[in-house]
Design a protein around this motif. Structure first.
Motif, mmCIF file in Angstrom:
data_model
loop_
_atom_site.group_PDB
_atom_site.id
_atom_site.type_symbol
_atom_site.label_atom_id
_atom_site.label_comp_id
_atom_site.label_asym_id
_atom_site.label_seq_id
_atom_site.Cartn_x
_atom_site.Cartn_y
_atom_site.Cartn_z
ATOM 1 N N TYR A 31 0.384 -0.160 5.413
ATOM 2 C CA TYR A 31 -0.491 0.522 4.466
ATOM 3 C C TYR A 31 -1.929 0.225 4.860
ATOM 4 C CZ TYR A 31 -2.533 2.157 0.101
ATOM 5 O OH TYR A 31 -3.279 2.846 -0.835
ATOM 6 N N ALA A 32 -2.719 1.265 5.062
ATOM 7 C CA ALA A 32 -4.094 1.118 5.539
ATOM 8 C C ALA A 32 -5.085 1.357 4.410
ATOM 9 C CB ALA A 32 -4.361 2.093 6.683
ATOM 10 N N LEU A 33 -6.178 0.613 4.441
ATOM 11 C CA LEU A 33 -7.270 0.819 3.503
ATOM 12 C C LEU A 33 -8.557 0.314 4.143
ATOM 13 C CD1 LEU A 33 -7.273 -1.949 0.763
ATOM 14 C CD2 LEU A 33 -5.564 -1.932 2.554
ATOM 15 N N ARG A 34 -9.656 0.633 3.513
ATOM 16 C CA ARG A 34 -10.951 0.148 3.986
ATOM 17 C C ARG A 34 -11.585 -0.695 2.901
ATOM 18 N NH1 ARG A 34 -13.545 1.973 8.429
ATOM 19 N NH2 ARG A 34 -15.614 1.849 7.512
ATOM 20 N N PRO B 255 5.668 -7.769 -3.461
ATOM 21 C CA PRO B 255 6.330 -6.593 -2.880
ATOM 22 C C PRO B 255 5.352 -5.702 -2.130
ATOM 23 C CG PRO B 255 7.123 -6.974 -5.107
ATOM 24 C CD PRO B 255 5.962 -7.920 -4.894
ATOM 25 N N PHE B 256 5.764 -5.276 -0.941
ATOM 26 C CA PHE B 256 4.938 -4.412 -0.108
ATOM 27 C C PHE B 256 4.511 -3.163 -0.886
ATOM 28 C CE2 PHE B 256 4.443 -0.854 2.793
ATOM 29 C CZ PHE B 256 3.546 -1.367 3.707
ATOM 30 N N PRO B 257 3.245 -2.688 -0.741
ATOM 31 C CA PRO B 257 2.219 -3.204 0.176
ATOM 32 C C PRO B 257 1.370 -4.313 -0.412
ATOM 33 C CG PRO B 257 1.404 -1.219 -0.854
ATOM 34 C CD PRO B 257 2.802 -1.426 -1.378
ATOM 35 N N SER B 258 1.717 -4.767 -1.599
ATOM 36 C CA SER B 258 1.091 -5.967 -2.157
ATOM 37 C C SER B 258 -0.409 -5.801 -2.341
ATOM 38 C CB SER B 258 1.389 -7.166 -1.241
ATOM 39 O OG SER B 258 0.699 -8.311 -1.636
ATOM 40 N N VAL B 259 -0.862 -4.606 -2.652
ATOM 41 C CA VAL B 259 -2.286 -4.355 -2.866
ATOM 42 C C VAL B 259 -2.493 -4.021 -4.331
ATOM 43 C CG1 VAL B 259 -4.306 -2.991 -2.208
ATOM 44 C CG2 VAL B 259 -2.501 -3.448 -0.522
ATOM 45 N N GLY B 260 -3.300 -4.818 -5.007
ATOM 46 C CA GLY B 260 -3.542 -4.564 -6.417
ATOM 47 C C GLY B 260 -4.646 -5.445 -6.945
ATOM 48 N N ARG B 261 -4.780 -5.419 -8.264
ATOM 49 C CA ARG B 261 -5.805 -6.236 -8.915
ATOM 50 C C ARG B 261 -5.164 -7.096 -9.996
ATOM 51 N NH1 ARG B 261 -8.694 -1.613 -7.423
ATOM 52 N NH2 ARG B 261 -10.628 -2.118 -6.301
ATOM 53 N N VAL B 262 -5.936 -8.072 -10.446
ATOM 54 C CA VAL B 262 -5.455 -9.044 -11.426
ATOM 55 C C VAL B 262 -6.310 -8.929 -12.684
ATOM 56 C CG1 VAL B 262 -5.047 -11.490 -11.899
ATOM 57 C CG2 VAL B 262 -4.720 -10.592 -9.581
ATOM 58 N N ALA B 263 -5.656 -8.908 -13.834
ATOM 59 C CA ALA B 263 -6.366 -8.891 -15.112
ATOM 60 C C ALA B 263 -5.852 -10.027 -15.986
ATOM 61 C CB ALA B 263 -6.155 -7.552 -15.819
ATOM 62 N N PHE C 171 -2.796 2.576 -6.969
ATOM 63 C CA PHE C 171 -2.145 3.839 -6.672
ATOM 64 C C PHE C 171 -2.337 4.104 -5.186
ATOM 65 C CE2 PHE C 171 -2.092 3.973 -11.083
ATOM 66 C CZ PHE C 171 -1.392 5.091 -11.556
ATOM 67 N N TRP C 172 -1.251 4.389 -4.497
ATOM 68 C CA TRP C 172 -1.347 4.617 -3.057
ATOM 69 C C TRP C 172 -2.271 5.778 -2.763
ATOM 70 C CZ3 TRP C 172 3.303 3.608 0.592
ATOM 71 C CH2 TRP C 172 3.845 2.358 0.312
ATOM 72 N N ASP C 173 -3.094 5.594 -1.747
ATOM 73 C CA ASP C 173 -4.020 6.629 -1.289
ATOM 74 C C ASP C 173 -3.408 7.300 -0.064
ATOM 75 O OD1 ASP C 173 -6.117 8.239 -0.693
ATOM 76 O OD2 ASP C 173 -7.517 6.636 -0.196
#
Length: 300
Positions: A18-21, A277-285, A297-299
């Motif tokens: 999963y790619a992001l910038r 769990p992959f892609p393991s990209v998120g935020r914490v509240a 949300f996947w881009d």
């Protein structure tokens, strides 16, 4: 579905990268696969009934679960940084892990292009990828491997007295760490508490999980992502005080975990961790005295 790629291996039918910038820094999260582990290792200090309720709530099996493994690649300027290297293929009991080398290749990342490797800690599922036959020969001779000094010192005489691992694991961890040091000692770039690996890419020691465990912060143009290694696990958001069987200092691990959760909740940065769990990209509240995980949300 029997499509084949040019390596004559079956084409994978699930996403593994999963790619992001993050500002001006390109980031790629890569799945190394999964490890089957006993569910009890997820929360060794929890009431078994409470853990069973959580597993049921998450639709997970009561006795064992698939432990995700993620690594990260960051490109900052002319540097290509690999954060952790996965399990490797030398452990026949874990056939679904150790996928990093061929998945990097499938993503168009040649191992010879990697300028730096950051090792969050020297457990086998983080260094094993460098021990696969033929991998060392594909690495550039000036590769820099960054690891905290406290981590190197710990594995001279590692202490497992506070862990609760499956019985064969400590000996395998010792031998894998020893093999890693024998093969790569001359490429290690050891740091104390904090080290800028590349512009906007900083490794910092947290301790806890192991004495030299570190996280990697990526910060560019006001955007931020933290690769947290083994500082947290899926159960940790709702139960940050539940301790994992692989933590060498469970009490300190709890403190580190809660501090990182609080930091991420305050700064709004992205979180990636090895065992989410992959892609393991998120935020914490914050959620009262605990925390809430908000996957991105996947881009596409």
């Amino acid at each position: 579905m029997n499509a084949r790629d040019n390596t004559n291996k079956p084409e994978e039918l699930v996403p593994s990268r999963y790619a992001l910038r993050v500002g001006e820094i390109d980031v790629l999260v890569v799945s190394d696969g999964v490890l089957p582990l006993p569910a009890a290792t997820m929360a060794t200090n929890a009431d078994p009934a409470a853990l069973a309720v959580w597993l049921d709530h998450m639709f997970l099996p009561p006795d064992a679960f698939d432990w995700p493994l993620n690594v990260l690649v960051a490109r900052s300027g002319e540097q290509v940084i690999l954060v952790d290297t996965g399990l490797g293929s030398q452990f026949p009991g874990f056939p679904r892990a150790g996928q990093t080398p061929h998945r990097l290749e499938a993503a168009g990342i040649d191992l010879s292009s990697v300028t730096d490797v950051v090792i969050t800690h020297m457990h086998m599922d983080h260094i094993g990828g460098l021990l696969v036959d033929g991998i060392k020969e594909r690495l550039r001779p000036d590769l820099r491997i960054h690891v905290a000094a406290a981590e190197v010192a710990f594995w001279d005489t590692p202490d497992f007295s506070q862990t609760a691992m499956p019985e064969p694991v400590p000996d395998v961890l010792r031998s894998t760490a020893r093999q890693f040091m024998e093969q790569y000692r001359d490429r290690l770039h050891v740091f104390q508490e904090r080290h800028e690996v590349a512009p906007g890419v900083v490794a910092r020691r947290t301790g806890g999980h192991t004495p030299g465990h570190c996280v990697v912060d990526i910060d560019s143009n006001g955007q931020r992502l933290t690769f947290a290694g083994d500082a947290m696990f899926p159960v940790g958001f709702e139960h940050p005080d539940w301790q994992n069987g692989f933590e060498h200092d469970p009490g300190e691990s709890t403190r580190v975990r809660m501090a990182l959760f609080g930091e991420l909740a305050d700064n709004g940065g992205l979180l990636v961790a090895t065992h989410l769990p992959f892609p393991s990209v998120g935020r914490v509240a914050r959620e009262g005295d605990t925390f809430r995980w908000a996957p991105v949300f996947w881009d596409h």
